[in-house]
Design a protein around this motif. Sequence first.
Motif, PDB file in Angstrom:
ATOM      1  N   LEU A 192       0.771  -1.048   0.078  1.00 31.31           N
ATOM      2  CA  LEU A 192       0.082  -0.055  -0.055  1.00 31.31           C
ATOM      3  C   LEU A 192       0.921   1.353   0.058  1.00 31.31           C
ATOM      4  O   LEU A 192       1.772   1.348   1.020  1.00 31.31           O
ATOM      5  N   PHE A 193       0.677   2.015  -0.964  1.00 31.05           N
ATOM      6  CA  PHE A 193       1.502   3.367  -0.991  1.00 31.05           C
ATOM      7  C   PHE A 193       0.553   4.586  -1.028  1.00 31.05           C
ATOM      8  O   PHE A 193      -0.639   4.747  -1.665  1.00 31.05           O
ATOM      9  N   ASP A 194       1.376   5.462  -0.590  1.00 26.77           N
ATOM     10  CA  ASP A 194       0.582   6.832  -0.468  1.00 26.77           C
ATOM     11  C   ASP A 194       1.253   7.912  -1.091  1.00 26.77           C
ATOM     12  O   ASP A 194       2.618   8.152  -0.916  1.00 26.77           O
ATOM     13  N   TYR A 195       0.896   8.262  -2.459  1.00 30.54           N
ATOM     14  CA  TYR A 195       1.529   9.176  -3.241  1.00 30.54           C
ATOM     15  C   TYR A 195       0.918  10.473  -3.645  1.00 30.54           C
ATOM     16  O   TYR A 195      -0.268  10.284  -4.154  1.00 30.54           O
ATOM     17  N   SER A 196       1.316  11.758  -3.401  1.00 29.91           N
ATOM     18  CA  SER A 196       0.485  12.838  -3.692  1.00 29.91           C
ATOM     19  C   SER A 196      -0.905  12.736  -3.199  1.00 29.91           C
ATOM     20  O   SER A 196      -1.787  13.136  -3.799  1.00 29.91           O
ATOM     21  N   ASN A 197      -1.169  12.197  -1.986  1.00 26.66           N
ATOM     22  CA  ASN A 197      -2.445  12.154  -1.121  1.00 26.66           C
ATOM     23  C   ASN A 197      -3.414  11.315  -2.042  1.00 26.66           C
ATOM     24  O   ASN A 197      -4.525  11.291  -1.871  1.00 26.66           O
ATOM     25  N   THR A 198      -2.592  10.203  -2.590  1.00 28.79           N
ATOM     26  CA  THR A 198      -3.301   9.314  -3.361  1.00 28.79           C
ATOM     27  C   THR A 198      -3.077   7.828  -2.946  1.00 28.79           C
ATOM     28  O   THR A 198      -1.813   7.479  -2.826  1.00 28.79           O
ATOM     29  N   LEU A 199      -3.839   7.029  -2.328  1.00 29.82           N
ATOM     30  CA  LEU A 199      -3.583   5.754  -1.705  1.00 29.82           C
ATOM     31  C   LEU A 199      -3.721   4.904  -3.048  1.00 29.82           C
ATOM     32  O   LEU A 199      -4.730   4.816  -3.905  1.00 29.82           O
ATOM     33  N   PHE A 200      -2.628   3.936  -3.068  1.00 36.06           N
ATOM     34  CA  PHE A 200      -2.841   2.909  -4.279  1.00 36.06           C
ATOM     35  C   PHE A 200      -2.236   1.512  -3.791  1.00 36.06           C
ATOM     36  O   PHE A 200      -1.415   1.629  -2.922  1.00 36.06           O
ATOM     37  N   GLN A 201      -2.792   0.509  -4.236  1.00 33.53           N
ATOM     38  CA  GLN A 201      -2.057  -0.719  -3.629  1.00 33.53           C
ATOM     39  C   GLN A 201      -1.653  -1.756  -4.935  1.00 33.53           C
ATOM     40  O   GLN A 201      -2.296  -1.616  -6.079  1.00 33.53           O
ATOM     41  N   ILE A 202      -0.710  -2.350  -4.748  1.00 35.10           N
ATOM     42  CA  ILE A 202      -0.040  -3.271  -5.538  1.00 35.10           C
ATOM     43  C   ILE A 202      -0.219  -4.695  -5.046  1.00 35.10           C
ATOM     44  O   ILE A 202       0.174  -5.156  -4.023  1.00 35.10           O
ATOM     45  N   ASP A 203      -0.860  -5.609  -5.793  1.00 34.22           N
ATOM     46  CA  ASP A 203      -1.163  -7.006  -5.588  1.00 34.22           C
ATOM     47  C   ASP A 203       0.136  -7.687  -5.038  1.00 34.22           C
ATOM     48  O   ASP A 203       0.363  -8.115  -4.172  1.00 34.22           O
ATOM     49  N   SER A 204       0.930  -7.859  -6.192  1.00 39.37           N
ATOM     50  CA  SER A 204       2.408  -8.348  -5.986  1.00 39.37           C
ATOM     51  C   SER A 204       3.409  -7.863  -6.708  1.00 39.37           C
ATOM     52  O   SER A 204       3.221  -7.329  -7.802  1.00 39.37           O
ATOM     53  N   LEU A 205       4.433  -7.579  -5.987  1.00 37.79           N
ATOM     54  CA  LEU A 205       5.679  -6.950  -6.600  1.00 37.79           C
ATOM     55  C   LEU A 205       6.641  -8.225  -6.713  1.00 37.79           C
ATOM     56  O   LEU A 205       6.933  -8.856  -5.655  1.00 37.79           O
ATOM     57  N   LEU A 206       7.459  -8.749  -7.990  1.00 40.57           N
ATOM     58  CA  LEU A 206       8.219  -9.667  -7.859  1.00 40.57           C
ATOM     59  C   LEU A 206       9.648  -9.036  -8.597  1.00 40.57           C
ATOM     60  O   LEU A 206       9.700  -8.493  -9.577  1.00 40.57           O
TER      61      LEU A 206
END
Length: 100
Positions: free
Chosen positions: A63-77
């Motif tokens: 879960l990331f917060d960038y420029s007041n926007t939350l977004f999620q990455i399911d999987s990072l390989l």
Amino acid sequence: MIVKLRYEPEELKLLRCLQGRMRLSPKDYSYFLNLEKGFSGEQQFDQLLEQSSEEWIILNDLLFDYSNTLFQIDSLLITGDCIYIFEVKNYEGDFYIDQD
């Protein structure tokens, strides 16, 4: 090697408990089913990655917060050569592509 495991979302746990105790509204029930199906698809994806003999680093549910926007990455390989970002979907049915 899975470095960050995937856990069942708290919202899914809550809706599962509520669904067992009361009748969810059609909108909430549909949302519950989508969460169930999505989590199931992510678990299936994790099993596919676990079967690999490669020395990969796998991070799930970031879960990331960038420029007041939350977004999620399911999987990072992470491999020795590249980084792959996966957004896992668990759709079913027939899909057609028309033109391009």
